[in-house]
Scaffold this motif. Structure first.
Motif: not given
Length: 73
Positions: A1-5, A7-14, A41-43, A47-48
């Motif tokens: 699963x790719x996490x977009x920048x 989405x990470x700023x909003x806190x996604x998937x726990x 930019x995706x993670x 990696x996170x």
């Protein structure tokens, strides 16, 4: 699963919310792996998690220092 920048700023998937400025700094300093696709930019979640683990600090270190200071007085 790719996490977009965004989405990470909003806190996604726990995951905790990580501001874009913190993400940019971590990428610039080589602390956070990423993939750039066009302007996106995706993670990977792994990696996170690696970035978060590398920045985890033991709170006991601080309390040990305080305890040493108290005994020194």
């Amino acid at each position: 699963m790719w996490i977009y920048q965004d989405d990470l700023e909003n806190g996604v998937d726990g995951l905790p919310k990580i501001p874009k400025s913190t993400q940019a700094s971590a990428r610039k300093n080589g602390l956070l792996e990423y993939l750039k696709i066009g302007r996106h930019i995706v993670y990977k979640k792994d990696w996170i998690n690696n970035y978060l683990k590398s920045n985890t600090r033991n709170s006991n270190v601080h309390s040990d220092l305080l305890e040493k200071d108290a005994h020194a007085s």
